[in-house]
Write a protein that holds these residues in place. Structure first.
Motif, PDB file in Angstrom:
ATOM      1  N   GLU A   1       1.073  -1.098  -0.183  1.00 44.49           N
ATOM      2  CA  GLU A   1      -0.207  -0.182   0.155  1.00 44.49           C
ATOM      3  C   GLU A   1       0.478   1.080  -0.008  1.00 44.49           C
TER       4      GLU A   1
ATOM      5  N   ASN B   1       1.534  10.691  -3.021  1.00 43.35           N
ATOM      6  CA  ASN B   1       0.804   9.275  -4.683  1.00 43.35           C
ATOM      7  C   ASN B   1       1.355   9.796  -6.078  1.00 43.35           C
ATOM      8  N   GLU B   2       1.835  10.800  -6.518  1.00 43.16           N
ATOM      9  CA  GLU B   2       2.441  10.494  -7.252  1.00 43.16           C
ATOM     10  C   GLU B   2       3.684  10.672  -7.620  1.00 43.16           C
TER      11      GLU B   2
ATOM     12  N   ALA C   1       4.791   5.595  -6.543  1.00 39.30           N
ATOM     13  CA  ALA C   1       4.074   5.451  -6.066  1.00 39.30           C
ATOM     14  C   ALA C   1       3.506   4.656  -7.388  1.00 39.30           C
TER      15      ALA C   1
ATOM     16  N   SER D   1       1.650   1.475  -8.092  1.00 41.76           N
ATOM     17  CA  SER D   1       0.909   1.335  -9.333  1.00 41.76           C
ATOM     18  C   SER D   1       0.157   0.464 -10.371  1.00 41.76           C
ATOM     19  N   GLU D   2       1.629   0.706 -10.795  1.00 46.61           N
ATOM     20  CA  GLU D   2       1.716  -0.528 -12.189  1.00 46.61           C
ATOM     21  C   GLU D   2       2.287  -0.910 -12.265  1.00 46.61           C
ATOM     22  N   ARG D   3       3.029  -1.505 -10.949  1.00 45.98           N
ATOM     23  CA  ARG D   3       3.493  -3.324 -10.858  1.00 45.98           C
ATOM     24  C   ARG D   3       4.831  -2.673 -11.582  1.00 45.98           C
TER      25      ARG D   3
END
Length: 440
Positions: free
Chosen positions: A11, A53-54, A58, A62-64
């Protein structure tokens, strides 16, 4: 490790960071609560705010995927900012489930400072008025600034990759090997004055400074050259030498003329009082003429503003030598522009000086006649000496001859010729009327 390293869970909550990371952030974030990055604030490289969060971490979560090459700026609580390069990499368990990520931050402060310094130096070099050129140890040009383009006429595209010998005149084949030999030894060549050749084939006088360029190991790998155009300085030095020669010439002439005035006055005066009065009057006239000769600017004087006529100028310069009708002036009388008065005054003064020392005015009964004639667009002035000693052409060109050539062919744009006859010298000057009357 010296690099800042930290980890997060899936997370984005920070689960670990090392000492280097805390130093970079300027803070110790709370484990399990701080998200994505431990810095107080984040900014994009252009200075706009970057939400946590950008940030690169992050994005990696988010994009793994691993994120490479992204930079950002971390602001510490004390307000200082640290540019950094991020390298976040997601972590998966054996079954392929995302369980977190690890990030390494590289402090770019030193690199940015070096980059800014490099850009600053590059801008200085590129916009320098001096020509700055780099070459390798084979003499091949590797860098070429705008100053070099202006000085030598070649563009950077035309010069880079070419041998620097293309700038060296053919009569100086040993210069470049000698300079390269000194550079290979790590020596610096300072303020070496020489001549170089432009693209159009003309030559330019330069002052050259050559310094060795070394790599990170201290090995000489090339040289940088700074070339400065010294044409104007050379011209000023030549002018100064000419003025000093003129001063020496004029002082000697004045002493000789003072003696001639005394001798000439003694031939016609029979009393001490008469001799004293004649000598005094002629020396005053000589001083007046001399002041005109030594005032080349003229613009600041009333005489320069109002101008004069050619006859008036001739009579003023020759006033110290006049004895009755021994120097008649005839022919056309034209107004003269103020900018040519001093040049013509110098010439007439030179002719009179030589006549008093060697020619018609050096003996009793000698005469000079001056005739001015308009011939088309030219004014022709003829100076004729008679009744003096036998004259002979001078074999050696003195300062006076140089002055005549410079003034007539240069400033006045005319021509002069000498006719050395047994009974006296004749000088003929032809000067454009437009030049004599020019006001500028």
């Amino acid at each position: 490790m010296a690099e800042a390293i930290y980890t997060t869970d899936a997370e984005g909550r920070i689960t670990y960071y090392n000492r280097a990371a805390a130093e970079l952030w300027g803070a110790c974030p709370e484990i399990g609560k701080a998200e994505f990055c431990g810095s107080w604030k984040l900014y994009h490289p252009d200075g706009t705010p970057l939400p946590h969060n950008e940030c690169p971490m992050a994005i990696a979560l988010s994009e793994r995927r691993a994120v490479r090459g992204m930079t950002a700026i971390a602001e510490r609580p004390d307000g200082t900012q640290v540019p950094f390069l991020a390298a976040p990499t997601p972590i998966f368990d054996a079954s392929g489930v995302l369980i977190g990520a690890v990030n390494m931050l590289m402090d770019l402060t030193e690199y940015r400072a070096r980059d800014e310094a490099a850009r600053r130096y590059a801008a200085i070099v590129e916009h320098s008025d001096d020509a700055i050129v780099a070459k390798d140890l084979k003499g091949i040009i590797t860098a070429w600034n705008r100053g070099a383009e202006r000085l030598f006429g070649y563009t950077a595209a035309e010069a880079i990759g070419k041998p620097v010998t293309m700038l060296i005149p053919a009569d100086r084949p040993d210069e470049e090997p000698s300079i390269l030999a000194r550079i290979r030894l790590g020596e610096r060549v300072e303020h070496y004055e020489t001549t170089r050749q432009r693209k159009d084939g003309t030559h330019v006088e330069i002052s050259l400074t050559v310094s060795p360029v070394k790599d990170e190991r201290g090995r000489v790998i090339g040289a940088s050259k700074i070339a400065r155009d010294i044409t104007e300085r050379r011209r000023a030095e030549e002018q100064r030498r000419l003025l000093l020669r003129e001063m020496d010439h004029r002082v000697k002439n004045m002493l000789a003329l003072a003696g001639s005035v005394v001798s000439a006055s003694a031939r016609s005066e029979t009393t001490v009082k008469g001799l004293s009065s004649a000598v005094s009057a002629r020396l005053v006239a000589l001083a007046q003429a001399h002041s005109l000769v030594l005032n080349p600017a003229m613009e600041g004087s009333d005489r320069g503003k109002t101008g004069t006529t050619l006859h008036a100028l001739i009579k003023m310069i020759l006033a110290p030598y006049r004895e009755g009708e021994n120097i008649p002036v005839s022919g056309a009388d034209i107004p003269m522009g103020r900018h040519v008065i001093s040049d013509l005054a110098l010439l007439l003064h030179e002719f009179a000086t030589n006549a008093a020392k060697y020619g018609a005015l050096s003996t009793a009964g000698g005469r000079i006649s001056i005739a001015v004639v308009e011939q088309g667009a030219d004014i022709v002035l003829t100076w004729v000496e008679r009744g003096g000693p036998v004259v002979k052409p001078r074999r050696k060109e003195g300062f006076g001859t140089l002055l005549v050539k410079t003034a007539i062919s240069g400033q006045l744009g005319g021509r002069a010729s000498y006719d050395w006859q047994r009974d006296g010298l004749t000088i003929t000057m032809s000067i454009p009327k437009e030049r004599l009357q020019s006001r500028s």
